[in-house]
Design an enzyme around this catalytic site. Structure first.
Site, PDB file in Angstrom:
ATOM      1  N   ASP A   1       0.795  -1.241   0.000  1.00 34.37           N
ATOM      2  CA  ASP A   1       0.000   0.000   0.000  1.00 34.37           C
ATOM      3  C   ASP A   1       0.826   1.289   0.000  1.00 34.37           C
ATOM      4  OD1 ASP A   1      -1.772  -2.048   0.418  1.00 34.37           O
ATOM      5  OD2 ASP A   1      -2.682  -1.228   2.223  1.00 34.37           O
TER       6      ASP A   1
ATOM      7  N   HIS B   1     -10.368   6.833   2.629  1.00 32.92           N
ATOM      8  CA  HIS B   1      -9.008   6.849   2.074  1.00 32.92           C
ATOM      9  C   HIS B   1      -8.942   5.809   0.966  1.00 32.92           C
ATOM     10  CE1 HIS B   1      -9.071   3.634   5.051  1.00 32.92           C
ATOM     11  NE2 HIS B   1      -8.254   3.001   4.242  1.00 32.92           N
TER      12      HIS B   1
ATOM     13  N   LYS C   1      -7.106  -4.855  -2.767  1.00 33.75           N
ATOM     14  CA  LYS C   1      -7.742  -5.428  -1.567  1.00 33.75           C
ATOM     15  C   LYS C   1      -8.633  -4.384  -0.915  1.00 33.75           C
ATOM     16  CE  LYS C   1      -3.870  -4.185   1.381  1.00 33.75           C
ATOM     17  NZ  LYS C   1      -4.605  -3.152   2.112  1.00 33.75           N
TER      18      LYS C   1
ATOM     19  N   CYS D   1      -1.453  -2.763   7.638  1.00 35.50           N
ATOM     20  CA  CYS D   1      -1.376  -3.650   6.474  1.00 35.50           C
ATOM     21  C   CYS D   1      -0.024  -4.342   6.334  1.00 35.50           C
ATOM     22  CB  CYS D   1      -1.769  -2.890   5.214  1.00 35.50           C
ATOM     23  SG  CYS D   1      -3.541  -2.479   5.241  1.00 35.50           S
TER      24      CYS D   1
HETATM   25  C1  VGL Z   1      -4.243   0.599   6.121  1.00 32.32           C
HETATM   26  C2  VGL Z   1      -5.597   1.532   7.711  1.00 32.32           C
HETATM   27  C3  VGL Z   1      -6.686   1.394   6.898  1.00 32.32           C
HETATM   28  C4  VGL Z   1      -2.874   0.184   5.710  1.00 32.32           C
HETATM   29  C5  VGL Z   1      -5.330   0.451   5.281  1.00 32.32           C
HETATM   30  O1  VGL Z   1      -2.605   0.079   4.489  1.00 32.32           O
HETATM   31  O2  VGL Z   1      -2.035  -0.038   6.610  1.00 32.32           O
HETATM   32  N1  VGL Z   1      -4.388   1.129   7.331  1.00 32.32           N
HETATM   33  N2  VGL Z   1      -6.539   0.847   5.675  1.00 32.32           N
HETATM   34 ZN    ZN Z   2      -8.029   0.943   4.147  1.00 27.01          ZN
END
Ligand code: VGL
Ligand code: ZN
Length: 187
Positions: free
Chosen positions: A9, A68, A92, A139
């Protein structure tokens, strides 16, 4: 051993100024690019948080996060300075009714018939992963714990990860959990 690289991510919304910006997140760009520059032939995989506009993952529907990484928005794009054009990308967090999708292993490839990361690793005989990206305490942690549970030799590139730290120390605790699961923190 065949080593692959997994970038978790590395999307604009998780960098400073983004919708869920991680403190000091910009610091991961240089070490990741250095890793990619030094190891250009390692299989490269990336996960992408790829949410619908409305999802149980977001606070408006009972989840814990502000909106987000909404599909097709600029904030969902990868950081433009990362040299990751050759990565196989796994989306995802796409299910509006599920606050899931923290682990890259829950994603589906944008190509290759929508295969899972586990299938991609199997097809390319990858049995070890160097993991970097955002965020350490969500993540990255979920992906690393899944990788360890699947028996992969798993390295976490410390300079290539940063934490949300909702509570101070979350990032450090996450690294400790990853170590306890067998991950090797490097760098
Ligand atoms: C993530 C919070 C919400 C991440 C994704 O990629 O760590 N954190 N969604
Ligand atoms: Zn997220």
């Amino acid at each position: 051993m065949t080593v692959g690289i997994l970038l978790v991510d590395p999307q604009l919304d998780f960098f400073p100024g983004g919708a869920l910006g991680v403190n000091d997140g910009d610091a991961i760009v240089a070490p990741i690019n250095e890793l990619l520059r030094r190891h250009p032939r390692l299989p490269l995989f990336a996960s992408r948080d790829w949410h619908p506009t409305s999802t149980r993952h977001f606070a408006a529907r009972g989840g814990r996060w502000p909106p987000h990484c909404v599909q097709e928005t600029p904030g969902a794009g990868f950081h433009p300075e990362l040299a990751m054009a050759s990565a196989e990308v796994f989306d995802k967090g796409t299910d509006p009714n599920d606050d899931a999708g923290y682990s890259a292993f829950e994603g589906r490839s944008r190509g290759h018939g929508g295969r899972s990361l586990a299938d991609a690793l199997g097809a390319e005989h990858v049995d070890a992963l160097i993991v970097a990206g955002l965020a350490t305490d969500y993540c990255v942690k979920a992906s690393v714990l899944d990788a360890c549970a699947r028996g992969l030799t798993t390295f976490v590139l410390a300079p290539g990860v940063r934490a949300v730290d909702v509570q101070a120390g979350d990032g450090e605790r996450a690294l400790a959990e990853m170590r306890a699961a067998g991950a090797l923190v490097i760098g």
